[in-house]
Design an enzyme around this catalytic site. Structure first.
Site, PDB file in Angstrom:
ATOM      1  N   HIS A 137      -3.313   1.508  43.898  1.00  0.00           N
ATOM      2  CA  HIS A 137      -3.005   0.296  43.128  1.00  0.00           C
ATOM      3  C   HIS A 137      -4.253  -0.231  42.444  1.00  0.00           C
ATOM      4  O   HIS A 137      -4.244  -0.509  41.241  1.00  0.00           O
ATOM      5  CB  HIS A 137      -2.438  -0.782  44.045  1.00  0.00           C
ATOM      6  CG  HIS A 137      -2.361  -2.121  43.374  1.00  0.00           C
ATOM      7  ND1 HIS A 137      -1.325  -2.482  42.549  1.00  0.00           N
ATOM      8  CD2 HIS A 137      -3.218  -3.179  43.373  1.00  0.00           C
ATOM      9  CE1 HIS A 137      -1.541  -3.692  42.063  1.00  0.00           C
ATOM     10  NE2 HIS A 137      -2.688  -4.141  42.556  1.00  0.00           N
ATOM     11  N   HIS A 142      -5.788  -1.081  37.999  1.00  0.00           N
ATOM     12  CA  HIS A 142      -6.674  -2.060  37.380  1.00  0.00           C
ATOM     13  C   HIS A 142      -7.825  -1.472  36.564  1.00  0.00           C
ATOM     14  O   HIS A 142      -8.209  -2.026  35.533  1.00  0.00           O
ATOM     15  CB  HIS A 142      -7.292  -2.958  38.453  1.00  0.00           C
ATOM     16  CG  HIS A 142      -6.369  -4.007  38.977  1.00  0.00           C
ATOM     17  ND1 HIS A 142      -6.020  -5.128  38.252  1.00  0.00           N
ATOM     18  CD2 HIS A 142      -5.738  -4.120  40.182  1.00  0.00           C
ATOM     19  CE1 HIS A 142      -5.214  -5.883  38.965  1.00  0.00           C
ATOM     20  NE2 HIS A 142      -5.020  -5.298  40.147  1.00  0.00           N
ATOM     21  N   GLU A 183      -1.742  -8.245  36.661  1.00  0.00           N
ATOM     22  CA  GLU A 183      -0.840  -7.484  37.521  1.00  0.00           C
ATOM     23  C   GLU A 183       0.439  -7.031  36.818  1.00  0.00           C
ATOM     24  O   GLU A 183       0.861  -5.885  36.970  1.00  0.00           O
ATOM     25  CB  GLU A 183      -0.470  -8.311  38.758  1.00  0.00           C
ATOM     26  CG  GLU A 183      -1.625  -8.554  39.724  1.00  0.00           C
ATOM     27  CD  GLU A 183      -2.057  -7.293  40.468  1.00  0.00           C
ATOM     28  OE1 GLU A 183      -1.402  -6.239  40.335  1.00  0.00           O
ATOM     29  OE2 GLU A 183      -3.068  -7.377  41.177  1.00  0.00           O
ATOM     30  N   SER A 203       1.011   1.012  38.725  1.00  0.00           N
ATOM     31  CA  SER A 203       1.061   1.721  40.001  1.00  0.00           C
ATOM     32  C   SER A 203       2.457   1.774  40.612  1.00  0.00           C
ATOM     33  O   SER A 203       2.622   2.285  41.722  1.00  0.00           O
ATOM     34  CB  SER A 203       0.093   1.071  40.994  1.00  0.00           C
ATOM     35  OG  SER A 203       0.423  -0.291  41.207  1.00  0.00           O
TER      36      SER A 203
END
Length: 277
Positions: A137, A142, A183, A203
């Site tokens: 993730h 990111h 996010e 993700s």
């Protein structure tokens, strides 16, 4: 209130969190300790191979450019090697952490252009869902977008200003801004096609497809104040996805926002329902 590493480690152990918080430094970083097993390397490649089939179609071009620039897919990344590639692009680097860390050191890292990345990876049984954020993730989600100078500037500004909003009582409001951008953010490409860039989408095998392609996905034009007022979902698909016109619009809106005034107006008012915002 600042929490000590020892107290935080005890709290995490009591909650059953997976990371080894007992070896944290004062800034909550740890050594990556690149000693991953063949099974872990296989999980990494499986996750990357599966998700890349979607991101090539559904991710914003800036994310795909970041993947190409950093080379994340063949093996579990060495954080120092990736930092050496990332630093010349935007001045950012990667620091290893055992998992979620307190808000204060997290913001300090962002303000200093350091992105915390979990140093452990989910198991083969957790390919589709994991409760805690893991390396896949954090890294696959990111890090690629941090190669983009404008978004990288926003993330640093967020780290610099988030603490001020929290001090004013706007902790939930500033968290919503991160949630709906870093996010679960969407962005409009030339030609009005909507693509994804947020890490929670990058993700996620299922939610990425839903957010971009489903007619049931609720797309809302980005407005910073509205984002900060809108509730979000933790354990199911979002009921709203905010669509940026550009990263410049996000950075500039945040830089010029009067956070004290926004927090003062709305911190004690009911949140907006994401399904109807």
């Amino acid at each position: 209130m600042t929490i000590s590493v020892a107290d935080y480690a005890r709290d995490c152990a009591a909650q059953g969190l997976r990371g080894n918080y007992s070896v944290c430094r004062a800034d909550f970083t740890v050594a990556q300790d690149y000693d991953y097993s063949d099974a872990e390397q296989k999980v990494w490649r499986t996750l990357c191979d599966r998700q890349t089939k979607l991101t090539r179609k559904l991710a914003h071009r800036s994310y795909l450019e970041g993947i190409e620039a950093l080379g994340l897919l063949e093996r579990i990344p060495d954080f120092d090697e990736i930092s050496d590639r990332l630093r010349p692009l935007t001045g950012w680097e990667i620091v290893a952490v055992p998992g979620l860390i307190p808000a204060e050191p997290f913001f300090e890292h962002l303000a200093s252009r350091r992105f915390p990345v979990t140093n452990w990876l989910r198991t083969e049984k957790e390919l589709d869902y994991i409760v805690e954020p893991d390396m896949f993730h954090d890294f696959f989600g990111h890090v690629p977008i941090l190669t983009q100078p404008v978004f990288a500037d926003f993330m640093q500004a967020y780290g610099e200003r988030a603490g001020d909003a929290i001090a004013l009582g706007g902790d939930e409001m500033i968290t919503r801004l991160y949630w709906y951008t870093a996010e679960y953010g969407l962005i409009q490409e030339p030609g009005h096609e909507v693509k994804a860039f947020g890490a929670g989408l990058m993700s996620s095998f299922t939610e990425l497809q839903f957010a971009v392609e489903s007619r049931d996905a609720h797309h809302v034009a980005f407005d910073l104040e509205t984002v900060m007022r809108t509730a979000y979902e933790i354990d199911k698909f979002q009921r709203a996805y905010f669509v940026l016109p550009s990263f410049d619009a996000l950075r500039d809106a945040f830089r010029t926002a009067d956070l004290a005034a926004i927090v003062g107006r709305w911190k004690d008012r009911p949140t907006l329902d994401p399904a109807t915002v």
